[in-house]
Design a protein around this motif. Structure first.
Motif, PDB file in Angstrom:
ATOM      1  N   GLY A  14       0.790  -1.221   0.000  1.00 22.32           N
ATOM      2  CA  GLY A  14       0.000   0.000   0.000  1.00 22.32           C
ATOM      3  C   GLY A  14       0.823   1.273   0.000  1.00 22.32           C
ATOM      4  N   GLU A  15       2.139   1.150  -0.098  1.00 20.96           N
ATOM      5  CA  GLU A  15       3.012   2.323  -0.066  1.00 20.96           C
ATOM      6  C   GLU A  15       2.700   3.281  -1.217  1.00 20.96           C
ATOM      7  OE1 GLU A  15       7.803   3.338  -0.452  1.00 20.96           O
ATOM      8  OE2 GLU A  15       7.126   1.296  -0.028  1.00 20.96           O
ATOM      9  N   THR A  16       2.464   2.719  -2.402  1.00 23.38           N
ATOM     10  CA  THR A  16       2.162   3.561  -3.562  1.00 23.38           C
ATOM     11  C   THR A  16       0.878   4.352  -3.344  1.00 23.38           C
ATOM     12  OG1 THR A  16       3.238   1.970  -5.042  1.00 23.38           O
ATOM     13  CG2 THR A  16       1.707   3.546  -6.038  1.00 23.38           C
ATOM     14  N   LEU A  17      -0.154   3.689  -2.853  1.00 26.29           N
ATOM     15  CA  LEU A  17      -1.427   4.370  -2.608  1.00 26.29           C
ATOM     16  C   LEU A  17      -1.280   5.486  -1.582  1.00 26.29           C
ATOM     17  CD1 LEU A  17      -4.335   1.758  -2.455  1.00 26.29           C
ATOM     18  CD2 LEU A  17      -4.093   3.710  -3.987  1.00 26.29           C
ATOM     19  N   GLU A  18      -0.535   5.223  -0.532  1.00 28.32           N
ATOM     20  CA  GLU A  18      -0.348   6.236   0.505  1.00 28.32           C
ATOM     21  C   GLU A  18       0.307   7.485  -0.057  1.00 28.32           C
ATOM     22  OE1 GLU A  18      -0.180   5.039   4.917  1.00 28.32           O
ATOM     23  OE2 GLU A  18       1.503   4.024   3.951  1.00 28.32           O
ATOM     24  N   ASN A  19       1.310   7.297  -0.906  1.00 26.66           N
ATOM     25  CA  ASN A  19       1.999   8.443  -1.506  1.00 26.66           C
ATOM     26  C   ASN A  19       1.075   9.224  -2.427  1.00 26.66           C
ATOM     27  OD1 ASN A  19       4.437   7.961  -0.211  1.00 26.66           O
ATOM     28  ND2 ASN A  19       5.175   6.584  -1.815  1.00 26.66           N
TER      29      ASN A  19
END
Length: 274
Positions: A14-19
């Motif tokens: 989920g790192e991409t979504l958070e960014n």
């Protein structure tokens, strides 16, 4: 102030979504965001539990899901609830597919494959944690970057951010009464960067820190004249050694790290050109 429930669903970390969500929300004022983070969504059963939570806290749904059945279920149920469900990478993948003439590989979290870069980040994080606040000076030469600055000048959070980008980073406090050892001044490999900030801002940060620890906030640690002398002492040290200096007063951690990475790249380029 407007309140927004934001649901982030990913079949990976989920790192991409958070960014993406962070970048988008920065464009809006007076919005209180309640983030609901759902990583590793890889089964209909897991999704069903999440959908129950979404129905209880309706809002915007952002997702990166490659499983067509799970994705179809999410989109269908969100439509039934009248909620927007957005896949922010779809447009990028569609454009790439057209340009490259091939379909994207439907593999969850493929960007996090355990490649050399992944292990480099792990090593960098371990090194950085072990060399925080002046610890382990015998290994500073192995660092890619050494950050120096007075107390509460964002050395540790900046170091951790750089480590997550794959840079082994040590940080060393500058204390007037106890200057760094000669080890710091004899380093050859790492790029040494001085972090500085305004005395006013530093006093405010330190005072808040003491209050959060339930400590008396009236000491030399937060005395304006004493803090100004600290900052001046550190600046003179940076200047005497001709270390690059970054003023973090009005910079976020990300902005400071980006400036440091630029310095590293410029240094490496200059070495190659020699």
């Amino acid at each position: 102030m407007m309140q927004l429930h934001l649901h982030l669903l990913s079949d990976s970390t989920g790192e991409t979504l958070e960014n993406i969500a962070k970048a988008a929300l920065a464009q809006y004022d007076d919005v209180e965001t309640m983030r609901h983070f759902w990583p590793m969504v890889r089964s209909e059963t897991h999704l069903e539990r999440i959908l129950q939570e979404i129905s209880q806290n309706p809002g915007l749904v952002l997702f990166t899901l490659v499983d067509r059945d799970i994705r179809r279920t999410l989109e269908s149920r969100c439509r039934a609830m009248g909620l927007p469900a957005v896949a922010p990478l779809d447009a990028v993948n569609h454009a790439l597919s057209n340009l490259l003439g091939q379909e994207a590989k439907a593999r969850p979290g493929r960007q996090h494959t355990l490649d050399a870069a992944y292990f480099q980040r792990v090593d960098a994080i371990q090194f950085t944690i072990a060399h925080d606040d002046g610890v382990g000076e015998e290994e500073w030469e192995e660092a890619d970057i050494v950050l120096v600055g007075v107390s509460r000048s964002s050395k540790t959070p900046t170091s951790i951010y750089l480590a997550n980008r794959g840079y082994k980073t040590a940080n060393v406090p500058i204390v007037v009464e106890s200057p760094p050892t000669d080890t710091l001044f004899s380093l050859k490999n790492p790029l040494i960067v001085g972090l500085t900030t305004s005395a006013d801002r530093l006093v405010q940060i330190r005072r808040n820190r003491l209050l959060s620890l339930n400590q008396h906030p009236e000491t030399d640690y937060v005395d304006h004249d004493a803090v100004a002398r600290e900052v001046s002492f550190a600046r003179r040290m940076f200047g005497d050694r001709e270390w690059p200096v970054i003023d973090v007063t009005r910079r976020s951690i990300e902005e400071t790290a980006a400036a440091i990475i630029t310095l590293v790249n410029e240094r490496n380029l200059a070495k190659r050109d020699k």
